[in-house]
Scaffold this active site. Structure first.
Site, PDB file in Angstrom:
ATOM      1  N   LYS A 143       4.779   1.000   9.190  1.00  9.80           N
ATOM      2  CA  LYS A 143       4.824   2.256   8.458  1.00  9.80           C
ATOM      3  C   LYS A 143       4.176   3.390   9.256  1.00  9.80           C
ATOM      4  O   LYS A 143       4.617   4.534   9.189  1.00  9.80           O
ATOM      5  CB  LYS A 143       4.140   2.100   7.102  1.00  9.80           C
ATOM      6  CG  LYS A 143       5.019   1.385   6.096  1.00  9.80           C
ATOM      7  CD  LYS A 143       4.354   1.276   4.740  1.00  9.80           C
ATOM      8  CE  LYS A 143       3.287   0.206   4.760  1.00  9.80           C
ATOM      9  NZ  LYS A 143       2.713  -0.065   3.438  1.00  9.80           N
ATOM     10  N   ARG A 176       6.066 -12.724   9.180  1.00  7.11           N
ATOM     11  CA  ARG A 176       6.627 -11.419   8.860  1.00  7.11           C
ATOM     12  C   ARG A 176       7.925 -11.241   9.617  1.00  7.11           C
ATOM     13  O   ARG A 176       8.172 -11.886  10.637  1.00  7.11           O
ATOM     14  CB  ARG A 176       5.636 -10.300   9.142  1.00  7.11           C
ATOM     15  CG  ARG A 176       5.322 -10.037  10.591  1.00  7.11           C
ATOM     16  CD  ARG A 176       4.123  -9.098  10.736  1.00  7.11           C
ATOM     17  NE  ARG A 176       4.420  -7.727  10.394  1.00  7.11           N
ATOM     18  CZ  ARG A 176       3.805  -7.051   9.419  1.00  7.11           C
ATOM     19  NH1 ARG A 176       2.873  -7.615   8.670  1.00  7.11           N
ATOM     20  NH2 ARG A 176       4.106  -5.795   9.184  1.00  7.11           N
ATOM     21  N   GLU A 225       0.872  -1.169   0.000  1.00  5.81           N
ATOM     22  CA  GLU A 225       0.000   0.000   0.000  1.00  5.81           C
ATOM     23  C   GLU A 225       0.916   1.228   0.000  1.00  5.81           C
ATOM     24  O   GLU A 225       1.814   1.320   0.845  1.00  5.81           O
ATOM     25  CB  GLU A 225      -0.881   0.010   1.254  1.00  5.81           C
ATOM     26  CG  GLU A 225      -1.875   1.131   1.170  1.00  5.81           C
ATOM     27  CD  GLU A 225      -2.737   1.288   2.422  1.00  5.81           C
ATOM     28  OE1 GLU A 225      -2.681   0.428   3.320  1.00  5.81           O
ATOM     29  OE2 GLU A 225      -3.454   2.301   2.476  1.00  5.81           O
TER      30      GLU A 225
HETATM   31  P1  ATP Z   1       3.322  -2.240   7.940  1.00  4.85           P
HETATM   32  O1  ATP Z   1       2.417  -3.011   8.848  1.00  4.85           O
HETATM   33  O2  ATP Z   1       4.755  -2.330   8.276  1.00  4.85           O
HETATM   34  O3  ATP Z   1       2.889  -0.862   7.700  1.00  4.85           O
HETATM   35  P2  ATP Z   1       1.961  -3.427   5.799  1.00  4.85           P
HETATM   36  O4  ATP Z   1       1.712  -4.864   5.963  1.00  4.85           O
HETATM   37  O5  ATP Z   1       0.850  -2.506   6.058  1.00  4.85           O
HETATM   38  O6  ATP Z   1       3.252  -3.021   6.578  1.00  4.85           O
HETATM   39  P3  ATP Z   1       1.901  -3.378   2.995  1.00  4.85           P
HETATM   40  O7  ATP Z   1       2.274  -2.238   2.155  1.00  4.85           O
HETATM   41  O8  ATP Z   1       0.475  -3.734   3.108  1.00  4.85           O
HETATM   42  O9  ATP Z   1       2.524  -3.103   4.399  1.00  4.85           O
HETATM   43  O10 ATP Z   1       2.752  -4.664   2.651  1.00  4.85           O
HETATM   44  C1  ATP Z   1       3.141  -5.069   1.353  1.00  4.85           C
HETATM   45  C2  ATP Z   1       3.585  -6.489   1.402  1.00  4.85           C
HETATM   46  O11 ATP Z   1       4.726  -6.596   2.239  1.00  4.85           O
HETATM   47  C3  ATP Z   1       2.516  -7.380   1.995  1.00  4.85           C
HETATM   48  O12 ATP Z   1       2.467  -8.579   1.288  1.00  4.85           O
HETATM   49  C4  ATP Z   1       2.994  -7.617   3.392  1.00  4.85           C
HETATM   50  O13 ATP Z   1       2.544  -8.838   3.868  1.00  4.85           O
HETATM   51  C5  ATP Z   1       4.499  -7.539   3.235  1.00  4.85           C
HETATM   52  N1  ATP Z   1       5.113  -7.109   4.482  1.00  4.85           N
HETATM   53  C6  ATP Z   1       4.870  -6.001   5.194  1.00  4.85           C
HETATM   54  N2  ATP Z   1       5.585  -5.964   6.324  1.00  4.85           N
HETATM   55  C7  ATP Z   1       6.330  -7.092   6.324  1.00  4.85           C
HETATM   56  C8  ATP Z   1       7.286  -7.654   7.237  1.00  4.85           C
HETATM   57  N3  ATP Z   1       7.610  -7.042   8.365  1.00  4.85           N
HETATM   58  N4  ATP Z   1       7.830  -8.842   6.916  1.00  4.85           N
HETATM   59  C9  ATP Z   1       7.521  -9.457   5.773  1.00  4.85           C
HETATM   60  N5  ATP Z   1       6.641  -8.991   4.889  1.00  4.85           N
HETATM   61  C10 ATP Z   1       6.037  -7.819   5.157  1.00  4.85           C
HETATM   62 MG    MG Z   2      -0.985  -2.885   5.818  1.00  4.02          MG
END
Ligand code: ATP
Ligand code: MG
Length: 753
Positions: A268, A258, A31
């Site tokens: 984020k 993760r 996102e």
């Molecule tokens: P955050 O919670 O850190 O803001 P998010 O999951 O909201 O991250 P997205 O932009 O939705 O971030 O994630 C894009 C992709 O990266 C998704 O497939 C998510 O599962 C993966 N991702 C995000 N954070 C991690 C992490 N800490 N380890 C592995 N994969 C991740």
């Molecule tokens: Mg997210």
């Protein structure tokens, strides 16, 4: 160690073998609501890596269904991150927002089938009606609306006739489902705001559960890989695709753990908070775990990928120690970056007997002989050394410059301190010294012994730089709030001095500043008039010791990890060696650790050992000589060519094993052998150092010793058996260490009766 395939690759291979899919298509679906971090790197590494390994494709898709938090700036940061990591997405960047029309049509289809309805209860009622884990929920009365009414309301929601929150579209699944996500999940909500790409075309926006599976389907994705927190969403994912009766092949969702790392944060939202409150300089602050931050700090894409490889893919969440990330960058840079000299805390040294100036050709890779490359080191009468490399009143074991102890200027001459100049408050301001013209590195005939070589720079030719030393962003292992930030995470040193060759190199060259760490020129703030260098990482893990506070007693370390405060994990090659040494050769873990971590010593050892592969006495003796004596000798000889050979060490070890010489004598032989590069057997013969094992020779000596100590003999007979050691020691001494201790021990016992 056999590398086992991760569960995702196993699945992909099965699916290809069964003919379920012809081509593997994955996607990385961030996102665009913030800069990507190292957790995203893991996801990128997995998705792009799998597509690559199986000749498939990987899409980069902006999962942009939330109009209030998204920004084109973040889209750019995401594209940069993927590219920097070395990957290329298939076709153009894709956007969920480009599918809004198709998603809307799918929703209409579901409504038409009676599988979705417009609910109009307020949020609180909806929450109460959902039930709990132990209680079934209650379906809203609005679920009785006719299909016609639902279609009409949905069209009017789209047209913007209602306020936010007035209506939602829900799937009609099961209000009693054990999986709470299946209790009539939301598919669309009203948001009367413009979208950064779609403009104000829309007043309703799809929810993740609805948009994600269908976007995957639209793109022909085969394996939709996400993190574990989406495990329960998988049922909804499958339900939507099934309910719409979509033609196969269809995508399936798989979850992995993760990444989280201690001493930092990885959300984020929280990163944005640090940026917004100026706790850091921006999204690319080198202390942040963002890709932009790591990149600015000087991390390489290779190191980040290597780290992702090393942490592996699992189905259980866990926290990775930040030292593992640091290890990856050290391991990457160590063999490939030039070593140069930088003085962080300059102290002036005037070399009173030096006239003029010269340029010394100094190798960039002094520890890696086959690698070519050198630079010119200007040298003249005034130089700077590091304040820490001089001590007026040195503590014991201080190896650097003191009023009584000369030191080598690395790559240059040996200097001796003549005078220490202080200011009014007693601070040292300058040192006057003289140099030894015949001591130049590589051509030293001075015969002066020094205990170390220190870094230095020429006073005239060196350049002032700013150095930024980074430490962990948070002081606590699991940060709870901004109160846990580490106040010392950034230390700025403004008056450091660097040798001129560093400034002349291209800006993206990374360096090892001898003894200080690995450095990279800051690509943002550095200016020609004021170069700035970021410390990427220290040379060694300095936190491992700090962390063991009394309140957290350290667990007994498994033998493979900690020896001597050295806790950086081993790389695969080192670990394989370590296992071989301990398991097959029966070496102790300390010796094995020393050898395994140093590829040069290891190869020296293995050459000396030759064909032997079993746990023999010979292996142990050889290992001890290499890990202790050879290692010490290499260190002291400062890169001068080695006269020592593995063959000589092997001979020495054999003589010890066969008891031709004692291990005490072996030390003496070693020194001669190392200094002169001579055959140890010759030395033994020449010096008459052959071990004495013949009782006929030893017994008279024993008897003489016993006769000389009648008091101790009486005490021994009175029951003080520890005096056996005394007599053995005396006998060994009397033979000048030449007697075989085992034989002596046995004979002394016999003679004492
Ligand atoms: P955050 O919670 O850190 O803001 P998010 O999951 O909201 O991250 P997205 O932009 O939705 O971030 O994630 C894009 C992709 O990266 C998704 O497939 C998510 O599962 C993966 N991702 C995000 N954070 C991690 C992490 N800490 N380890 C592995 N994969 C991740
Ligand atoms: Mg997210």
């Amino acid at each position: 160690m056999k590398k086992t395939k991760d569960f995702l690759r196993t699945r992909v291979e099965d699916d290809l073998a069964s003919g379920k899919y012809e081509t593997i298509i994955t996607r990385f679906p961030p996102e665009p609501n913030g800069f990507p971090h190292i957790g995203h790197a893991k996801s990128i590494y997995i998705n792009f890596g799998i597509a690559h390994d199986y000749n498939g494709r990987c899409n980069l898709r902006m999962d942009d269904t939330n109009p209030t938090t998204e920004d084109p700036r973040y889209v750019e940061a995401l594209k940069d991150a993927v590219t920097w990591l070395g990957y290329r997405w298939d076709g153009d960047v894709r956007y969920t927002s480009d599918y809004f029309d198709r998603l809307y049509d799918y929703a209409v289809e579901l409504i038409g089938m009676g599988k979705a309805y417009i609910d109009s209860v307020d949020e609180e009622t909806m929450r109460l009606n959902r039930g709990t884990v132990t209680e079934a929920g209650v379906r809203s009365a609005y679920a009785e609306r006719s299909i016609v009414e639902n279609l009409d309301l949905f069209a009017r929601m789209k047209a913007g006739e209602f306020a936010d929150g007035e209506h939602v579209l829900r799937a009609r699944i099961d209000m009693a489902a054990a999986n709470m996500k299946m209790r009539d999940p939301l598919l669309y909500r009203i948001r009367n705001v413009a979208h950064y790409r779609a403009g104000d075309a829309w007043h309703i926006y799809p929810m993740y559960d609805f948009a994600h599976c269908l976007s995957d389907y639209i793109e022909g994705v085969t394996h939709s890989i996400c993190t574990l927190e989406f495990e329960n969403n998988r049922d909804v994912y499958d339900w939507i695709i099934d309910a719409l009766g979509l033609e196969p092949p269809r995508p399936y969702q798989y979850e992995f753990a993760r990444l989280s790392i201690n001493y930092t944060i990885m959300s984020k939202r929280k990163l944005l908070e640090l940026v917004d409150t100026h706790k850091v300089s921006g999204w690319d602050d080198p202390r942040l775990p963002t890709i932009a931050g790591l990149r600015r700090r000087g991390y390489t894409p290779e190191a980040v990928r290597k780290f992702c490889e090393q942490i592996g893919i699992s189905k259980a969440n866990s926290t990775v120690d930040v030292s593992q990330l640091e290890f990856a960058i050290r391991d990457d840079l160590n063999p490939k970056v030039p070593r140069v000299m930088c003085v962080l805390d300059p102290l002036k040294v005037t070399i009173t007997n030096y006239e003029g100036s010269e340029e010394i050709d100094a190798p960039y890779y002094p520890h890696d002989v086959p690698k070519e490359g050198s630079r010119k080191l200007p040298f003249s009468r005034e130089i700077y050394i590091d304040r820490g490399d001089f001590s007026e009143h040195p503590p014991q074991g201080y190896y650097r410059l003191t009023p009584n102890q000369p030191v080598r200027l690395k790559h240059a001459y040996i200097i001796t301190c003549d005078e220490v100049i202080h200011d009014a408050s007693g601070n040292i301001t300058e040192i006057k010294a003289h140099y030894h013209p015949d001591s130049r590195s590589g051509a030293d005939t001075s015969g002066i012994r020094v205990k170390s070589a220190i870094q230095w720079v020429d006073a005239i030719a060196s350049r002032p730089i700013e150095v930024r030393l980074y430490d962990r962003l948070y002081a606590s292992e699991v940060p709870q709030s901004m109160d846990d930030l580490n106040p010392d995470s950034l230390r700025v040193i403004s008056g450091a001095l660097i040798e001129p060759a560093v400034i002349a190199e291209k800006p993206d060259v990374r360096f090892q500043f001898e003894r200080e760490g690995y450095f990279y020129r800051d690509p943002i703030d550095s200016m020609d008039t004021k170069p700035i260098f970021n410390r990427i990482v220290t040379l060694k893990d300095s936190w491992s010791k700090k962390r063991q506070t009394p309140t957290q007693p350290s667990k007994p370390q498994p033998k493979k990890e900690q020896v001597d405060g050295e806790v950086t994990p081993m790389n695969r090659e080192e670990e394989a060696r370590f296992n071989h040494y301990t398991d097959s050769l029966g070496l102790g873990s300390e010796v094995a650790n020393t050898l395994a971590r140093d590829s040069k010593l290891a190869s020296f050892f293995e050459t000396a050992l030759g064909e032997v592969v079993a746990a023999t006495e010979r292996a142990k003796i050889t290992a001890n000589i290499v890990a202790n004596d050879v290692a010490r000798h290499i260190k002291l000889s400062e890169g001068a060519p080695l006269l020592l050979t593995p063959t000589h060490v092997a001979q020495l070890a054999r003589m010890v094993e066969e008891a031709t010489i004692s291990s005490k004598i072996a030390k003496e032989i070693f020194e001669v052998m190392a200094a002169q590069g001579r055959d140890p057997e010759q030395i033994v013969a020449e010096k008459g150092l052959r071990q004495i094992s013949d009782p006929a020779e030893i017994i008279p000596i024993i008897d003489a010793v016993i006769a000389a100590h009648p008091d101790n003999l009486a005490k021994y007979h009175g029951g003080n058996t520890r005096l056996l050691g005394f007599f053995v020691g005396q006998v060994l001494k009397a033979t000048g260490g030449k007697a075989n201790p085992k034989v002596v021990n046995q004979l002394v016992q016999e003679r004492l009766g």
